[in-house]
Motif scaffolding. Structure first.
Motif, PDB file in Angstrom:
ATOM      1  N   ALA A  23       0.831  -1.209   0.000  1.00  0.00           N
ATOM      2  CA  ALA A  23       0.000   0.000   0.000  1.00  0.00           C
ATOM      3  C   ALA A  23       0.863   1.256   0.000  1.00  0.00           C
ATOM      4  O   ALA A  23       0.571   2.218  -0.719  1.00  0.00           O
ATOM      5  CB  ALA A  23      -0.928  -0.005   1.214  1.00  0.00           C
ATOM      6  N   LEU A  24       1.931   1.255   0.781  1.00  0.00           N
ATOM      7  CA  LEU A  24       2.833   2.406   0.795  1.00  0.00           C
ATOM      8  C   LEU A  24       3.522   2.593  -0.554  1.00  0.00           C
ATOM      9  O   LEU A  24       3.695   3.720  -1.021  1.00  0.00           O
ATOM     10  CB  LEU A  24       3.880   2.248   1.895  1.00  0.00           C
ATOM     11  CG  LEU A  24       3.396   2.553   3.297  1.00  0.00           C
ATOM     12  CD1 LEU A  24       4.461   2.153   4.320  1.00  0.00           C
ATOM     13  CD2 LEU A  24       3.048   4.012   3.445  1.00  0.00           C
ATOM     14  N   SER A  25       3.874   1.500  -1.185  1.00  0.00           N
ATOM     15  CA  SER A  25       4.500   1.576  -2.502  1.00  0.00           C
ATOM     16  C   SER A  25       3.533   2.171  -3.534  1.00  0.00           C
ATOM     17  O   SER A  25       3.910   3.027  -4.330  1.00  0.00           O
ATOM     18  CB  SER A  25       4.955   0.183  -2.938  1.00  0.00           C
ATOM     19  OG  SER A  25       5.500   0.225  -4.233  1.00  0.00           O
ATOM     20  N   ARG A  26       2.280   1.720  -3.496  1.00  0.00           N
ATOM     21  CA  ARG A  26       1.266   2.278  -4.411  1.00  0.00           C
ATOM     22  C   ARG A  26       1.056   3.757  -4.146  1.00  0.00           C
ATOM     23  O   ARG A  26       0.925   4.556  -5.070  1.00  0.00           O
ATOM     24  CB  ARG A  26      -0.052   1.521  -4.273  1.00  0.00           C
ATOM     25  CG  ARG A  26      -0.062   0.171  -4.923  1.00  0.00           C
ATOM     26  CD  ARG A  26      -1.467  -0.399  -5.047  1.00  0.00           C
ATOM     27  NE  ARG A  26      -2.320  -0.201  -3.892  1.00  0.00           N
ATOM     28  CZ  ARG A  26      -2.410  -1.020  -2.849  1.00  0.00           C
ATOM     29  NH1 ARG A  26      -1.658  -2.100  -2.800  1.00  0.00           N
ATOM     30  NH2 ARG A  26      -3.231  -0.755  -1.865  1.00  0.00           N
ATOM     31  N   ARG A  55      -5.650   7.807 -13.710  1.00  0.00           N
ATOM     32  CA  ARG A  55      -4.718   6.679 -13.636  1.00  0.00           C
ATOM     33  C   ARG A  55      -3.927   6.679 -12.324  1.00  0.00           C
ATOM     34  O   ARG A  55      -3.673   5.623 -11.747  1.00  0.00           O
ATOM     35  CB  ARG A  55      -3.765   6.696 -14.825  1.00  0.00           C
ATOM     36  CG  ARG A  55      -4.443   6.330 -16.119  1.00  0.00           C
ATOM     37  CD  ARG A  55      -3.483   6.508 -17.299  1.00  0.00           C
ATOM     38  NE  ARG A  55      -4.145   6.297 -18.547  1.00  0.00           N
ATOM     39  CZ  ARG A  55      -4.128   5.148 -19.219  1.00  0.00           C
ATOM     40  NH1 ARG A  55      -3.480   4.109 -18.733  1.00  0.00           N
ATOM     41  NH2 ARG A  55      -4.759   5.046 -20.365  1.00  0.00           N
ATOM     42  N   ALA A  56      -3.546   7.862 -11.855  1.00  0.00           N
ATOM     43  CA  ALA A  56      -2.806   7.943 -10.587  1.00  0.00           C
ATOM     44  C   ALA A  56      -3.681   7.479  -9.423  1.00  0.00           C
ATOM     45  O   ALA A  56      -3.229   6.708  -8.565  1.00  0.00           O
ATOM     46  CB  ALA A  56      -2.315   9.369 -10.347  1.00  0.00           C
ATOM     47  N   LEU A  57      -4.936   7.930  -9.404  1.00  0.00           N
ATOM     48  CA  LEU A  57      -5.834   7.511  -8.323  1.00  0.00           C
ATOM     49  C   LEU A  57      -6.168   6.031  -8.429  1.00  0.00           C
ATOM     50  O   LEU A  57      -6.263   5.331  -7.420  1.00  0.00           O
ATOM     51  CB  LEU A  57      -7.117   8.345  -8.337  1.00  0.00           C
ATOM     52  CG  LEU A  57      -6.958   9.814  -7.972  1.00  0.00           C
ATOM     53  CD1 LEU A  57      -8.295  10.530  -8.076  1.00  0.00           C
ATOM     54  CD2 LEU A  57      -6.367   9.982  -6.590  1.00  0.00           C
ATOM     55  N   ARG A  58      -6.338   5.545  -9.632  1.00  0.00           N
ATOM     56  CA  ARG A  58      -6.639   4.120  -9.815  1.00  0.00           C
ATOM     57  C   ARG A  58      -5.462   3.266  -9.357  1.00  0.00           C
ATOM     58  O   ARG A  58      -5.642   2.205  -8.760  1.00  0.00           O
ATOM     59  CB  ARG A  58      -6.992   3.821 -11.259  1.00  0.00           C
ATOM     60  CG  ARG A  58      -7.414   2.386 -11.446  1.00  0.00           C
ATOM     61  CD  ARG A  58      -7.994   2.159 -12.827  1.00  0.00           C
ATOM     62  NE  ARG A  58      -8.319   0.759 -12.992  1.00  0.00           N
ATOM     63  CZ  ARG A  58      -9.537   0.259 -12.906  1.00  0.00           C
ATOM     64  NH1 ARG A  58     -10.551   1.055 -12.677  1.00  0.00           N
ATOM     65  NH2 ARG A  58      -9.749  -1.021 -13.066  1.00  0.00           N
ATOM     66  N   ARG A  59      -4.249   3.729  -9.629  1.00  0.00           N
ATOM     67  CA  ARG A  59      -3.055   3.000  -9.177  1.00  0.00           C
ATOM     68  C   ARG A  59      -3.045   2.911  -7.657  1.00  0.00           C
ATOM     69  O   ARG A  59      -2.701   1.883  -7.092  1.00  0.00           O
ATOM     70  CB  ARG A  59      -1.798   3.697  -9.665  1.00  0.00           C
ATOM     71  CG  ARG A  59      -0.534   3.116  -9.055  1.00  0.00           C
ATOM     72  CD  ARG A  59       0.687   3.716  -9.655  1.00  0.00           C
ATOM     73  NE  ARG A  59       0.914   3.031 -10.927  1.00  0.00           N
ATOM     74  CZ  ARG A  59       1.727   3.447 -11.866  1.00  0.00           C
ATOM     75  NH1 ARG A  59       2.403   4.552 -11.696  1.00  0.00           N
ATOM     76  NH2 ARG A  59       1.887   2.783 -12.974  1.00  0.00           N
ATOM     77  N   PHE A  60      -3.424   4.002  -7.006  1.00  0.00           N
ATOM     78  CA  PHE A  60      -3.398   4.018  -5.548  1.00  0.00           C
ATOM     79  C   PHE A  60      -4.503   3.141  -4.956  1.00  0.00           C
ATOM     80  O   PHE A  60      -4.254   2.313  -4.085  1.00  0.00           O
ATOM     81  CB  PHE A  60      -3.532   5.447  -5.029  1.00  0.00           C
ATOM     82  CG  PHE A  60      -3.623   5.538  -3.538  1.00  0.00           C
ATOM     83  CD1 PHE A  60      -2.588   5.093  -2.734  1.00  0.00           C
ATOM     84  CD2 PHE A  60      -4.749   6.059  -2.928  1.00  0.00           C
ATOM     85  CE1 PHE A  60      -2.673   5.153  -1.349  1.00  0.00           C
ATOM     86  CE2 PHE A  60      -4.837   6.135  -1.552  1.00  0.00           C
ATOM     87  CZ  PHE A  60      -3.809   5.689  -0.772  1.00  0.00           C
ATOM     88  N   THR A  61      -5.732   3.313  -5.410  1.00  0.00           N
ATOM     89  CA  THR A  61      -6.865   2.611  -4.804  1.00  0.00           C
ATOM     90  C   THR A  61      -7.077   1.215  -5.372  1.00  0.00           C
ATOM     91  O   THR A  61      -7.770   0.414  -4.759  1.00  0.00           O
ATOM     92  CB  THR A  61      -8.172   3.400  -5.013  1.00  0.00           C
ATOM     93  OG1 THR A  61      -8.447   3.489  -6.414  1.00  0.00           O
ATOM     94  CG2 THR A  61      -8.081   4.778  -4.399  1.00  0.00           C
ATOM     95  N   GLN A  62      -6.537   0.949  -6.534  1.00  0.00           N
ATOM     96  CA  GLN A  62      -6.748  -0.301  -7.260  1.00  0.00           C
ATOM     97  C   GLN A  62      -8.222  -0.517  -7.579  1.00  0.00           C
ATOM     98  O   GLN A  62      -8.683  -1.633  -7.763  1.00  0.00           O
ATOM     99  CB  GLN A  62      -6.169  -1.492  -6.508  1.00  0.00           C
ATOM    100  CG  GLN A  62      -4.663  -1.443  -6.400  1.00  0.00           C
ATOM    101  CD  GLN A  62      -4.095  -2.696  -5.798  1.00  0.00           C
ATOM    102  OE1 GLN A  62      -4.640  -3.272  -4.876  1.00  0.00           O
ATOM    103  NE2 GLN A  62      -2.970  -3.131  -6.342  1.00  0.00           N
TER     104      GLN A  62
END
Length: 94
Positions: A23-26, A55-62
């Protein structure tokens, strides 16, 4: 110490384990991408900027981010408001 599931525990109010590390890496990668978007915003179309934020938010939240979140952050970046996305070495838990 509270064990949430295998790979995730919460000692002293901070998540630890492989899942917390992921999660920290994302979060760090999403923050880096948002910082890049803020630097490049003046050369991007509104659609490109919105897509980058998505895309940035999707990467974080999956997950698919809410449209209002994407639109809000995109508008702030377009207006020149600096978005800080700190990702420290520890993941606090309530």
């Amino acid at each position: 110490m509270t064990f949430i599931e295998p790979g995730l525990s919460v000692p002293n109010g901070f998540a630890e384990g492989p899942l917390a590390d992921a999660a920290l890496s994302r979060a760090a990668r999403a923050g880096q991408r948002l910082a890049e978007l803020q630097e490049q915003a003046c050369t991007m179309t509104d659609g490109q900027l919105r897509d980058g934020v998505y895309r940035a938010l999707r990467r974080f939240t999956q997950e698919q981010p809410l449209t209002c979140q994407v639109d809000s952050i995109t508008a702030l970046i377009r207006r020149g408001v600096r978005i800080d996305w700190p990702a420290s070495g520890r993941l606090p838990c309530a």
